[in-house]
Structures are given as structure tokens and as C-alpha cells.
Design a protein around this motif. Sequence first.
Motif, PDB file in Angstrom:
ATOM      1  N   ASN A   1       0.878  -1.193   0.044  1.00 36.42           N
ATOM      2  CA  ASN A   1       0.094  -0.023  -0.173  1.00 36.42           C
ATOM      3  C   ASN A   1       0.999   1.355   0.107  1.00 36.42           C
ATOM      4  N   VAL A   2       1.943   1.145   0.719  1.00 37.50           N
ATOM      5  CA  VAL A   2       2.856   2.364   0.739  1.00 37.50           C
ATOM      6  C   VAL A   2       3.449   2.673  -0.538  1.00 37.50           C
ATOM      7  N   ILE A   3       3.955   1.541  -1.140  1.00 36.50           N
ATOM      8  CA  ILE A   3       4.694   1.845  -2.548  1.00 36.50           C
ATOM      9  C   ILE A   3       3.535   2.061  -3.618  1.00 36.50           C
ATOM     10  N   GLY A   4       2.233   1.580  -3.413  1.00 37.02           N
ATOM     11  CA  GLY A   4       1.367   1.698  -4.525  1.00 37.02           C
ATOM     12  C   GLY A   4       0.980   3.115  -4.463  1.00 37.02           C
ATOM     13  N   SER A   5       0.733   3.766  -3.015  1.00 41.25           N
ATOM     14  CA  SER A   5       0.397   5.027  -2.887  1.00 41.25           C
ATOM     15  C   SER A   5       1.614   5.954  -3.648  1.00 41.25           C
ATOM     16  N   MET A   6       2.776   5.558  -3.261  1.00 42.60           N
ATOM     17  CA  MET A   6       3.964   6.509  -3.594  1.00 42.60           C
ATOM     18  C   MET A   6       3.850   6.391  -5.338  1.00 42.60           C
ATOM     19  N   LEU A   7       3.827   5.153  -5.883  1.00 43.81           N
ATOM     20  CA  LEU A   7       3.871   5.306  -7.348  1.00 43.81           C
ATOM     21  C   LEU A   7       2.761   6.076  -8.125  1.00 43.81           C
ATOM     22  N   GLY A   8       1.351   5.982  -7.629  1.00 42.54           N
ATOM     23  CA  GLY A   8       0.336   6.786  -8.001  1.00 42.54           C
ATOM     24  C   GLY A   8       0.613   8.136  -7.981  1.00 42.54           C
ATOM     25  N   TRP A   9       1.072   8.605  -6.872  1.00 38.60           N
ATOM     26  CA  TRP A   9       1.566  10.171  -6.325  1.00 38.60           C
ATOM     27  C   TRP A   9       2.409  10.558  -7.429  1.00 38.60           C
ATOM     28  N   GLY A  10       3.471   9.703  -7.531  1.00 42.79           N
ATOM     29  CA  GLY A  10       4.602   9.958  -8.480  1.00 42.79           C
ATOM     30  C   GLY A  10       4.162  10.050  -9.872  1.00 42.79           C
ATOM     31  N   MET A  11       3.131   9.212 -10.483  1.00 39.89           N
ATOM     32  CA  MET A  11       2.755   9.344 -11.830  1.00 39.89           C
ATOM     33  C   MET A  11       1.837  10.511 -12.011  1.00 39.89           C
ATOM     34  N   ASP A  12       1.097  11.017 -10.962  1.00 41.79           N
ATOM     35  CA  ASP A  12       0.225  12.070 -11.092  1.00 41.79           C
ATOM     36  C   ASP A  12       1.245  13.316 -11.150  1.00 41.79           C
ATOM     37  N   ALA A  13       2.009  13.289 -10.164  1.00 41.54           N
ATOM     38  CA  ALA A  13       2.986  14.456 -10.143  1.00 41.54           C
ATOM     39  C   ALA A  13       3.829  14.606 -11.387  1.00 41.54           C
ATOM     40  N   TYR A  14       3.965  13.661 -12.380  1.00 42.11           N
ATOM     41  CA  TYR A  14       4.683  13.739 -13.642  1.00 42.11           C
ATOM     42  C   TYR A  14       3.585  14.587 -14.399  1.00 42.11           C
ATOM     43  N   ASP A  15       2.526  14.397 -14.412  1.00 42.67           N
ATOM     44  CA  ASP A  15       1.546  14.841 -15.236  1.00 42.67           C
ATOM     45  C   ASP A  15       1.310  16.320 -14.680  1.00 42.67           C
ATOM     46  N   PHE A  16       1.344  16.431 -13.570  1.00 44.83           N
ATOM     47  CA  PHE A  16       1.122  17.961 -13.080  1.00 44.83           C
ATOM     48  C   PHE A  16       2.266  18.828 -13.188  1.00 44.83           C
ATOM     49  N   VAL A  17       3.618  18.337 -12.874  1.00 42.12           N
ATOM     50  CA  VAL A  17       4.851  19.206 -12.914  1.00 42.12           C
ATOM     51  C   VAL A  17       5.359  19.277 -14.395  1.00 42.12           C
ATOM     52  N   ALA A  18       4.840  18.364 -15.461  1.00 40.45           N
ATOM     53  CA  ALA A  18       5.257  18.321 -16.691  1.00 40.45           C
ATOM     54  C   ALA A  18       5.333  19.871 -17.278  1.00 40.45           C
ATOM     55  N   TYR A  19       4.072  20.520 -17.039  1.00 42.48           N
ATOM     56  CA  TYR A  19       3.861  22.035 -17.713  1.00 42.48           C
ATOM     57  C   TYR A  19       4.862  22.828 -16.932  1.00 42.48           C
ATOM     58  N   ASP A  20       5.487  22.770 -15.658  1.00 38.82           N
ATOM     59  CA  ASP A  20       6.388  23.585 -15.134  1.00 38.82           C
ATOM     60  C   ASP A  20       7.547  23.647 -16.063  1.00 38.82           C
ATOM     61  N   PHE A  21       8.062  22.403 -16.526  1.00 35.49           N
ATOM     62  CA  PHE A  21       9.501  22.246 -16.823  1.00 35.49           C
ATOM     63  C   PHE A  21       9.209  22.783 -18.525  1.00 35.49           C
ATOM     64  N   VAL A  22       8.156  22.851 -19.043  1.00 37.00           N
ATOM     65  CA  VAL A  22       8.150  23.368 -20.663  1.00 37.00           C
ATOM     66  C   VAL A  22       7.399  24.582 -20.542  1.00 37.00           C
ATOM     67  N   ALA A  23       7.277  25.406 -19.262  1.00 35.46           N
ATOM     68  CA  ALA A  23       6.807  26.733 -19.279  1.00 35.46           C
ATOM     69  C   ALA A  23       7.355  27.777 -20.038  1.00 35.46           C
ATOM     70  N   PRO A  24       8.642  27.604 -20.157  1.00 38.63           N
ATOM     71  CA  PRO A  24       9.420  28.550 -20.982  1.00 38.63           C
ATOM     72  C   PRO A  24       8.786  28.593 -22.449  1.00 38.63           C
ATOM     73  N   VAL A  25       8.545  27.422 -22.890  1.00 39.53           N
ATOM     74  CA  VAL A  25       7.926  27.015 -24.095  1.00 39.53           C
ATOM     75  C   VAL A  25       6.770  27.536 -24.390  1.00 39.53           C
ATOM     76  N   ILE A  26       5.842  27.172 -23.531  1.00 41.75           N
ATOM     77  CA  ILE A  26       4.289  27.430 -23.280  1.00 41.75           C
ATOM     78  C   ILE A  26       4.117  28.964 -23.322  1.00 41.75           C
ATOM     79  N   LYS A  27       5.135  29.557 -22.593  1.00 37.17           N
ATOM     80  CA  LYS A  27       4.957  31.266 -22.566  1.00 37.17           C
ATOM     81  C   LYS A  27       5.050  31.748 -23.734  1.00 37.17           C
TER      82      LYS A  27
END
Length: 426
Positions: free
Chosen positions: A16-42
Motif C-alpha cells: 500500500n505504501v509503494i502503491g500510494s507512492m507510485l500513483g502520487w509520482g505518476m500524477d506528479a509527473y502529469d502535474f509538474v510537466a507543465y512547469d518544465f516546459v513553461a518557457p516554451v508554453i509562454k
Amino acid sequence: MGSGYSNIQVVFNWRNVIGSMLGWGMDAYDFVAYDFVAPVIKDLFFGQLGSLGSMLATLAVFSLSLVVRPLGGVFFGNLSDKIGRRYVLYVTMLGAGISSFLMGFLPTYAQAGLTAIILLLLLRFAVGFFLGGEYSSSGIMSVESVTKWRGLASGIMQAGFDIGIFGVTFTYTIVATYLPSSAMSTIGWRIVFWSGIVTTILAFIFRRRFLTESPEWEKAEKVKSPYKVLFKNYWLPMLTILLATMGFLYEYYVMLELSPFILQSVLSYSAALSGLILTVLSASDAAGSVFGGVLVDLLRSSRRALLVTSLIILVLIYPTMYGVLINGNGWLVLLWDFLAVLPVGVMQVYIRDLLPVNVRSTGAGLGYNGGTWLAAWAALIATLMASASTKPQPWLSSITINTLIGAVLMIISFILAAKAIKSHSQ
């Protein structure tokens, strides 16, 4: 031997701990991806607004996904308290992954005008909504699945966010290194969004196969309306949690949103070198998350651990930012990140200590994600204070002041927590 394994599972349910960690990580990927391409989005979506206007508009879109997180947190948190943590986690993971994947197909402003911006806003709304729902269950699932070392479980789960950051920065660095620089504004930024769907599917398969329901939730007496019970009986614990999360998320998102800009625009590091530093940043982020969680176990109190992490930030933020900005050492961004993330390993145990099981996911969904209502504007405020300067000095005072604001809010929460915990135990 079988009995011993069973006892270990009861003490610390790794699945359960690892399953929660992996899910949070993959959703974080989706969330943070925008931040790292922000200069291009801008440039592709808001270039018509000028230098300052385009940067503020790009940050405002990111802020939208933060503002909407409490809505997703309360919606899915309520479901989690009623039907269980596990089923909600299946939906939130796929929702965030698909929404982010579709970002890679967006037309630019030059191609579709205002329609492109509307579609961008809708997809960022969806990502934030599902991410809020993810935290309402995954964080709580991890600390409810152990009977010892809850802080460690909290820190490990939160380190999942860093798996997401690592995935994004690794992908971004590869793309920036091996594609021509001009390709970042054509296909490169799209690859960053598309790549996340692979890890989302893999993590979903893991969850479906290994995740079990929270043992604390299964034993708890259910309530018909978690909302009503939460706001009627636990308003003080909720206020205490909100202050802590507002403080933590405020100072954290100053770091997360502005570190790529500081490296590239203020220190003039190349995209490839910035990507390398930000890739390594995921390790410092994970270390800070786990260290903060272990402090809970060592101090035997989530409240005391929150105070200690807040004081560390208060003492070290100015010399750290002086080293980054005035001495021009971009690698010290890793220390900035370590400091900023320390309280997150405390948060899930803090929420667990303040709220009972039958309203805990609803409370976590609103309490943790509710902190984003202030954090959503942190980078915007810091940018305005520094006037989006490319000189280091304005950023030194701006980042230091805004980080201190976050630390002070957490200390106020610490003061209120003694009374809130007492009211919860009665």
C-alpha cells in the motif's frame, strides 16, 4: 514463516505504501510537466502579451491547476470516506494521466487563437481536479496501512512526487540534449506530455494488482455525510491543517515554479545544464521528504516535527539563496529544494493525528489541497516583487521573504495544534 510475514505486513504494509507512492509520482509527473516546459508554453500560447505579461499568464495557468485541487480533493475525499480509498485511487490516476497526455495534442495560439488558450485551461483544470483527488486518498492510505514508522511511510509516499519530477526532468533533459534547440517549440514540449502516459499505465497496473484497502478504514464506523461531520465537529483541526499546508505549499511552490526560471533566465544556464540540475533535484526532494517523515518518528510527534522543519527553513533559507543568486552557484538549488520539501513528510501523519478515520480523506482532500488556494499565487507574488528581473538581487529578497511567510504560517499551525489535537481526542 508465514505468520512472521503476516505480522510484518500488519506493521508496515509495503504494497500500500509503494502503491500510494507510485500513483502520487505518476500524477506528479502529469502535474509538474507543465512547469518544465513553461518557457516554451509562454512563447507559444502567450507570446503576444510581451515578456512580463506572458510569464505571468503562464504562471496563472499553473495556478489554476492548484486552485482547483481542493475541489477534486473534497469530491474524491468524500467518496473515499464512503466507498474506500482503493477504488478512488484507480480513477484519479487515470484521470490525471489522460488529461496530461492530451496536453501534447494542443494547438498553439498561432494555430487556433483563443481556442488554444481555452483548451489549455480546461486540461489544466482537469489535471488539478484529479490530482487533488489523488492526494485525498493516497497520502491517507499510506499512513493508515502501518502501525509503526508512520512518518517513514509518509515520507516514502511523498517521495513519489520526486519519481514524477525525475521522470519529467529526465525526459526534458533528453529532449533538450538530443533534439535541435528549435525543436523544443515544435515537437519537444509535446513529447514531455506524451511520455507520461506510459508510466501512468504501468503504475495503474501495479495498483490494480497489489493495492489493498486501508485496514483502518475497513474497521471504522462510516458516516452518512463526511462533509457535515467534518465541518460541524472538526472545524478547529481543519483550520490547523489548512494553516500548515498553506505555509508549506506556499514556500514549496515558490521553489518549484521559479527554480527553472532562476537557472535559465537569472543565472543564464543552458537548457541542458538546467535540466541536469533539475533532474538531480528529484533526489534532494526525495531525501527531504523522507527526512521530514523520519523526524516524526524520532520526535514521536508530528506537531514537534512540523516546528523543527519550519525552524530549519527560517534559519537556512537566506544563506542558501545568497549562495544561489549572489555567488551564482546553481547547484545550491538542490539545498533550496531540500529545505522547502522538509515539512511534506510530516503532513500526512499531522492530518491523521488531527482527524478521525471516517472523515479523514475528506479532511485531507480539503485540508492539504486547500493550502493551494494561497500557494497558487506564491510564484506570481514573488515574480511581481522581483519585477521578473534577470538580476539576482531582487530575487534574493523576494524569495527569502516569501519563504519566510510559509514558515511562519506553519509555526502558527504548530501553536494551534495542541488545542486541536486535544479537541479531537475528547
